[in-house]
Write an enzyme that holds these catalytic residues in place. Structure first.
Site, PDB file in Angstrom:
ATOM      1  CG  ASP A   1      30.160 -14.369   6.255  1.00  0.00           C
ATOM      2  OD1 ASP A   1      30.639 -15.236   5.221  1.00  0.00           O
ATOM      3  OD2 ASP A   1      30.589 -14.628   7.156  1.00  0.00           O
TER       4      ASP A   1
ATOM      5  N   GLY B   1      30.792 -23.458  14.149  1.00  0.00           N
ATOM      6  CA  GLY B   1      29.895 -24.654  13.756  1.00  0.00           C
ATOM      7  C   GLY B   1      28.871 -23.844  13.744  1.00  0.00           C
TER       8      GLY B   1
ATOM      9  CG  HIS C   1      32.738 -17.792   7.481  1.00  0.00           C
ATOM     10  ND1 HIS C   1      31.735 -17.191   7.721  1.00  0.00           N
ATOM     11  CD2 HIS C   1      32.993 -19.323   7.732  1.00  0.00           C
ATOM     12  CE1 HIS C   1      31.393 -17.797   8.850  1.00  0.00           C
ATOM     13  NE2 HIS C   1      31.888 -18.854   8.786  1.00  0.00           N
TER      14      HIS C   1
ATOM     15  CB  SER D   1      28.985 -20.080  10.291  1.00  0.00           C
ATOM     16  OG  SER D   1      30.657 -19.939  10.591  1.00  0.00           O
ATOM     17  N   GLY D   2      26.899 -19.031   9.893  1.00  0.00           N
ATOM     18  CA  GLY D   2      25.440 -19.361   8.967  1.00  0.00           C
ATOM     19  C   GLY D   2      23.645 -19.297   9.647  1.00  0.00           C
TER      20      GLY D   2
END
Ligand code: NAG
Ligand code: NAG
Length: 254
Positions: A113, A203, A67, A205-206
């Site tokens: 995801d 912020g 995402h 994420s990932g």
């Protein structure tokens, strides 16, 4: 038909959870990381602004959340070697050669995801830039002390930090994650949940969930009513479930 169903599903999910992208807040209750102690961390940026975390898993691949990229024409650049995003002494930007999301956003849901980014040029490992190892097959057990890291603000109003922050977090066994989230949101075969005194937030994420010296998870989503919620613990994509997918992609380009 499929798209309509998944969009409806997504719409119905929105009041309950939010992906941890795009909003400029970071690790809650964390502390500043020792500079360059996590040389695998990268900042994914759009127009030189941080949007997501990610991490190097080899000299030319970054792992992050699906995402974090909304599809073409959006262009992400990868900043490697960073600690303070405002002081780019040891860091530099690398272009993305190819985006390989497990599922294509914006029509993505909270499932699968995970995304690989192939870099335009290979990075050279040094004290500031290096990669982290991936887990072997199998699960990390509940109750394991792990950590998360990310850039951005604290959730609490106030100080903006452009420096990498980190927090400890402890994995929760999958029956409990399943019970707290319900099977609409949480699927133990592809997710891990964790809670700590601090945790990742919008912020972040990932970025990786790191246990020992291994990246076992990718920061995916949190409860919309608050990051690091004890009722709905933060959720990470379980990397071990995607090892065949990752290895196949890396093999195919070699
Ligand atoms: C995180 O855990 C490590 C290992 O137990 C410990 O040394 C460190 O002080 C902890 N950090 C925080 C912020 O609690
Ligand atoms: C931050 O830490 C304080 C003190 O330990 C705790 O009461 C609070 O719940 C924590 N907040 C979050 C969002 O984790």
């Amino acid at each position: 038909m499929m798209i309509i169903i998944s969009l409806l599903l997504l719409a119905s999910l929105l009041p309950q959870l939010t992906f941890t992208a795009r909003v400029n807040v970071g690790i809650v209750n964390g502390t500043e990381a020792k500079p360059h102690s996590r040389p695998y961390m990268v900042s994914l940026q759009i127009d030189k602004k941080h949007v997501c975390g990610g991490f190097l898993i080899s000299d030319e691949f970054v792992l992050t959340a699906a995402h974090c990229w909304k599809g073409y024409p959006e262009i992400l650049t990868v900043m490697v070697g960073a600690h303070d995003l405002k002081n780019s002494k040891d860091s530099y930007r690398v272009e993305v050669k190819s985006y390989i999301p497990h599922q294509y956003c914006p029509f993505c849901s909270h499932w699968n995801d995970i995304m690989l980014l192939r870099l335009q040029e290979k990075v050279k490992p040094n004290n500031y830039v290096n990669w982290i190892s991936l887990p072997k097959e199998g699960d990390v057990s509940g109750g394991t002390l792990c950590s998360v890291a990310g850039w951005g603000r604290l959730l609490t109003k106030g100080t903006l930090s452009s420096r990498l922050r980190e927090a400890n977090t402890t994995t929760i066994n999958h029956e409990e994650c399943q019970r707290k989230w319900g099977s609409m949101y949480f699927q133990a075969s592809q997710m891990i949940c964790a809670h700590g005194n601090g945790g990742s937030c919008l912020g972040d994420s990932g970025g990786p969930l790191v246990c020992g010296n291994t990246a076992v998870g990718v920061t995916s989503f949190v409860y919309i009513k608050g990051c690091n919620s004890p009722e709905r613990p933060n959720v990470y994509t379980k990397i071990s479930a995607y090892l065949p997918w990752i290895h196949q992609i890396i093999r195919n380009i070699e």
